[in-house]
Design an enzyme around this catalytic site. Structure first.
Site, PDB file in Angstrom:
ATOM      1  NE  ARG A 113      42.654  21.167  73.897  1.00 44.17           N
ATOM      2  CZ  ARG A 113      42.158  21.028  75.432  1.00 44.17           C
ATOM      3  NH1 ARG A 113      40.423  19.912  75.822  1.00 44.17           N
ATOM      4  NH2 ARG A 113      40.887  21.955  75.961  1.00 44.17           N
ATOM      5  CG  ASP A 114      38.113  22.280  74.161  1.00 42.06           C
ATOM      6  OD1 ASP A 114      38.033  21.177  74.765  1.00 42.06           O
ATOM      7  OD2 ASP A 114      37.752  22.923  76.091  1.00 42.06           O
ATOM      8  CG  ASN A 130      35.950  26.107  74.346  1.00 39.26           C
ATOM      9  OD1 ASN A 130      36.002  25.042  73.360  1.00 39.26           O
ATOM     10  ND2 ASN A 130      36.539  25.559  75.077  1.00 39.26           N
ATOM     11  CG  HIS A 134      33.227  24.230  77.922  1.00 41.72           C
ATOM     12  ND1 HIS A 134      33.537  23.432  76.583  1.00 41.72           N
ATOM     13  CD2 HIS A 134      34.528  23.745  78.199  1.00 41.72           C
ATOM     14  CE1 HIS A 134      34.687  22.932  76.284  1.00 41.72           C
ATOM     15  NE2 HIS A 134      35.344  22.876  77.391  1.00 41.72           N
ATOM     16  CG  HIS A 163      38.943  26.134  79.970  1.00 46.73           C
ATOM     17  ND1 HIS A 163      39.473  25.713  78.314  1.00 46.73           N
ATOM     18  CD2 HIS A 163      37.972  25.109  79.389  1.00 46.73           C
ATOM     19  CE1 HIS A 163      39.479  24.866  77.928  1.00 46.73           C
ATOM     20  NE2 HIS A 163      38.083  24.403  78.268  1.00 46.73           N
ATOM     21  CB  CYS A 209      35.752  17.216  77.564  1.00 48.63           C
ATOM     22  SG  CYS A 209      36.092  15.710  77.951  1.00 48.63           S
TER      23      CYS A 209
HETATM   24  P1  HMG Z   1      45.583   4.877  79.753  1.00 55.00           P
HETATM   25  O1  HMG Z   1      44.868   3.480  78.683  1.00 55.00           O
HETATM   26  O2  HMG Z   1      45.531   4.756  81.435  1.00 55.00           O
HETATM   27  O3  HMG Z   1      47.630   4.415  79.450  1.00 55.00           O
HETATM   28  O4  HMG Z   1      45.723   6.047  78.980  1.00 55.00           O
HETATM   29  P2  HMG Z   1      48.523   3.345  79.207  1.00 55.00           P
HETATM   30  O5  HMG Z   1      50.265   4.158  79.864  1.00 55.00           O
HETATM   31  O6  HMG Z   1      47.711   2.343  80.480  1.00 55.00           O
HETATM   32  O7  HMG Z   1      48.768   3.713  77.675  1.00 55.00           O
HETATM   33  C1  HMG Z   1      48.258   2.849  76.943  1.00 55.00           C
HETATM   34  C2  HMG Z   1      48.659   2.527  75.284  1.00 55.00           C
HETATM   35  O8  HMG Z   1      48.206   4.128  75.181  1.00 55.00           O
HETATM   36  C3  HMG Z   1      49.386   2.214  75.119  1.00 55.00           C
HETATM   37  O9  HMG Z   1      49.637   1.576  73.628  1.00 55.00           O
HETATM   38  C4  HMG Z   1      50.175   3.739  75.627  1.00 55.00           C
HETATM   39  O10 HMG Z   1      52.214   3.315  74.762  1.00 55.00           O
HETATM   40  C5  HMG Z   1      49.169   4.644  74.777  1.00 55.00           C
HETATM   41  P3  HMG Z   1      49.722   0.119  73.649  1.00 55.00           P
HETATM   42  O11 HMG Z   1      50.948  -0.388  73.482  1.00 55.00           O
HETATM   43  O12 HMG Z   1      48.116  -0.094  74.127  1.00 55.00           O
HETATM   44  O13 HMG Z   1      48.933   0.966  71.813  1.00 55.00           O
HETATM   45  N1  HMG Z   1      49.429   6.004  75.165  1.00 55.00           N
HETATM   46  C6  HMG Z   1      50.038   7.351  74.609  1.00 55.00           C
HETATM   47  N2  HMG Z   1      49.905   6.660  72.652  1.00 55.00           N
HETATM   48  C7  HMG Z   1      49.409   8.468  72.659  1.00 55.00           C
HETATM   49  N3  HMG Z   1      50.084   9.133  73.432  1.00 55.00           N
HETATM   50  C8  HMG Z   1      50.046   9.603  74.743  1.00 55.00           C
HETATM   51  C9  HMG Z   1      50.390   8.470  74.679  1.00 55.00           C
HETATM   52  N4  HMG Z   1      50.104   7.485  77.068  1.00 55.00           N
HETATM   53  C10 HMG Z   1      49.725   5.973  77.028  1.00 55.00           C
HETATM   54  N5  HMG Z   1      50.579  10.543  75.865  1.00 55.00           N
HETATM   55  C11 HMG Z   1      45.999   8.278  78.889  1.00 55.00           C
HETATM   56  C12 HMG Z   1      46.180   7.215  79.994  1.00 55.00           C
HETATM   57  C13 HMG Z   1      46.011   9.705  79.833  1.00 55.00           C
HETATM   58  C14 HMG Z   1      47.229   7.930  77.808  1.00 55.00           C
HETATM   59  C15 HMG Z   1      44.665   8.439  78.370  1.00 55.00           C
HETATM   60  O14 HMG Z   1      43.960   7.836  79.051  1.00 55.00           O
HETATM   61  C16 HMG Z   1      43.887   9.818  77.260  1.00 55.00           C
HETATM   62  O15 HMG Z   1      45.206   9.768  76.173  1.00 55.00           O
HETATM   63  N6  HMG Z   1      43.414  10.034  77.806  1.00 55.00           N
HETATM   64  C17 HMG Z   1      43.372  12.006  77.218  1.00 55.00           C
HETATM   65  C18 HMG Z   1      41.765  12.579  77.194  1.00 55.00           C
HETATM   66  C19 HMG Z   1      41.995  13.795  76.628  1.00 55.00           C
HETATM   67  O16 HMG Z   1      42.374  14.418  75.578  1.00 55.00           O
HETATM   68  N7  HMG Z   1      40.726  14.344  77.265  1.00 55.00           N
HETATM   69  C20 HMG Z   1      40.361  15.635  76.401  1.00 55.00           C
HETATM   70  C21 HMG Z   1      41.075  16.532  76.643  1.00 55.00           C
HETATM   71  S1  HMG Z   1      40.212  17.082  78.539  1.00 55.00           S
HETATM   72  C22 HMG Z   1      39.238  18.155  78.175  1.00 55.00           C
HETATM   73  O17 HMG Z   1      39.296  18.670  77.300  1.00 55.00           O
HETATM   74  C23 HMG Z   1      39.369  19.730  79.573  1.00 55.00           C
HETATM   75  C24 HMG Z   1      39.818  20.657  79.398  1.00 55.00           C
HETATM   76  O18 HMG Z   1      39.623  21.483  77.961  1.00 55.00           O
HETATM   77  C25 HMG Z   1      39.515  22.095  80.370  1.00 55.00           C
HETATM   78  C26 HMG Z   1      37.511  22.181  80.962  1.00 55.00           C
HETATM   79  O19 HMG Z   1      36.737  22.185  80.086  1.00 55.00           O
HETATM   80  O20 HMG Z   1      38.066  21.489  81.803  1.00 55.00           O
HETATM   81  C27 HMG Z   1      41.121  20.970  78.629  1.00 55.00           C
HETATM   82 MG    MG Z   2      37.696  22.780  77.461  1.00 58.21          MG
END
Ligand code: HMG
Ligand code: MG
Length: 308
Positions: free
Chosen positions: A14-15, A248, A208, A206, A239
């Site tokens: 994933r990450d 990581n 990096h 966690h 990310c």
């Molecule tokens: P948004 O644009 O505000 O969402 O995004 P919305 O609710 O307004 O919906 C917009 C569109 O997205 C719609 O589709 C929804 O259906 C769709 P449309 O009608 O335009 O075709 N949608 C989705 N589709 C699939 N799965 C869903 C979903 N939700 C809405 N769950 C949202 C808000 C949260 C969806 C967006 O910002 C997003 O997906 N963000 C993900 C960011 C991400 O994954 N970042 C990386 C992971 S975090 C990380 O790496 C840190 C970590 O490792 C820890 C660390 O290192 O610190 C965990």
């Molecule tokens: Mg991470």
């Protein structure tokens, strides 16, 4: 320090893959996961049910879940940012999810398009629905040791968000050093502060490795009493909303450290190194693991000395 067990959460699929320039087919991602399991990893974060427009590399997480044969004592988990993500996760047979918040307002907006308060509100129905479905929920707090957008982050804010996730029902909260700017002293202070508000057994680290501090920070957290760590085979990762941050801490490096301390992980280091070589070949990259480099160089020296 006691030498009791440590649980590793392998976040490479994933990450590790979410920000790679190269898109891997589902089949390759599944083979990576199967090889990680064969190496002895028992808790694997295998995908993310997020918007494919936001993070294209995590598309296909549903197919991956369906391809993975359930195995006793192996947990496959996935990130979910909202109820829509949870519904997709449940439909694909996923039995554990992780919600992800941040300790920085700027990062929360950039990563999930809402404030910290809104994200916590969004997670409430995810937690209650997951509970009804008998699904365990993990929590993340990104930017625990610094934010790519706003710099320093107050420890008190990390403690507040971590405690909120724990009180909401997350069985464990993983403190993310998203950009790898942490140092061991800061890590120790962070763990001590969080452990004053929630059980230390419910905290995970966690780290990096952007500044090469990840192993040192992990060791500081271990000494402070943390027994769960996230890591990524071959040091994959980054990310998409944290430009410049590297992967990581490499699982190979963590396993080498822990085995050296007499702490068992259940992981076969040689098989893990081969798994890293497999995914590096698929991605056309070089390993970021110092341990993997050393083991591969030692193997080559041994081959040179072996008469044919
Ligand atoms: P948004 O644009 O505000 O969402 O995004 P919305 O609710 O307004 O919906 C917009 C569109 O997205 C719609 O589709 C929804 O259906 C769709 P449309 O009608 O335009 O075709 N949608 C989705 N589709 C699939 N799965 C869903 C979903 N939700 C809405 N769950 C949202 C808000 C949260 C969806 C967006 O910002 C997003 O997906 N963000 C993900 C960011 C991400 O994954 N970042 C990386 C992971 S975090 C990380 O790496 C840190 C970590 O490792 C820890 C660390 O290192 O610190 C965990
Ligand atoms: Mg991470």
């Amino acid at each position: 320090m006691s030498t009791d067990a440590v649980r590793l959460v392998e976040v490479g699929p994933r990450d590790g893959l979410q920000n790679e320039p190269c898109a891997l087919p589902v089949d390759t991602r599944v083979r990576l996961i199967e090889r990680l399991v064969a190496a002895g990893l028992r808790h694997l974060e295998v995908g993310a049910f997020v918007s494919p427009r936001w993070v294209p590399r995590m598309a296909g997480s549903d197919e991956i879940m369906r391809c993975l044969a359930p195995l006793p004592s192996v947990t496959y988990s996935a990130l979910v940012p909202n109820e829509k993500g949870l519904n997709s996760a449940l439909e694909s047979g996923c039995r554990e999810v992780a919600v992800f918040a941040a300790a920085s307002e700027a990062f929360s907006q950039r990563n999930i398009n809402c404030s910290i308060a809104e994200s916590l509100e969004r997670f409430e129905p995810v937690l209650s629905k997951a509970k009804e479905a008998g699904i365990a929920v993990r929590g993340y707090v990104s930017c625990s040791l610094g934010c790519p957008l706003s710099g320093d982050v107050e420890i008190a804010e990390v403690v507040r968000v971590s405690a909120a996730l724990y009180e909401m029902g997350c069985y464990e909260v993983s403190l993310g050093d998203t950009i790898g700017t942490g140092t061991p002293g800061k890590t120790k202070a962070l763990i001590e502060a969080c452990a004053s508000e929630m059980p230390i057994a419910a905290l995970a680290g966690h780290f990096h490795d952007t500044y090469g501090m990840a192993v040192a920070n992990l060791h500081a957290a271990l000494e402070a009493g943390v027994r769960v760590f996230d890591s990524s085979v071959s040091g994959l990762g980054g990310c998409p909303y944290s430009p410049g941050a590297t992967g990581n801490v490499a699982t190979e490096d963590v396993v080498y450290l822990l085995h050296g301390l007499g702490i068992q992980t259940g992981v076969n280091l040689d098989t893990l190194v081969d798994t890293g070589t497999f995914i590096d070949h698929e991605l056309g990259r070089r390993t970021a693991s110092r341990t993997a480099k050393a083991i591969k160089a030692r193997r080559e020296r041994t081959l040179e000395r072996t008469p044919t």
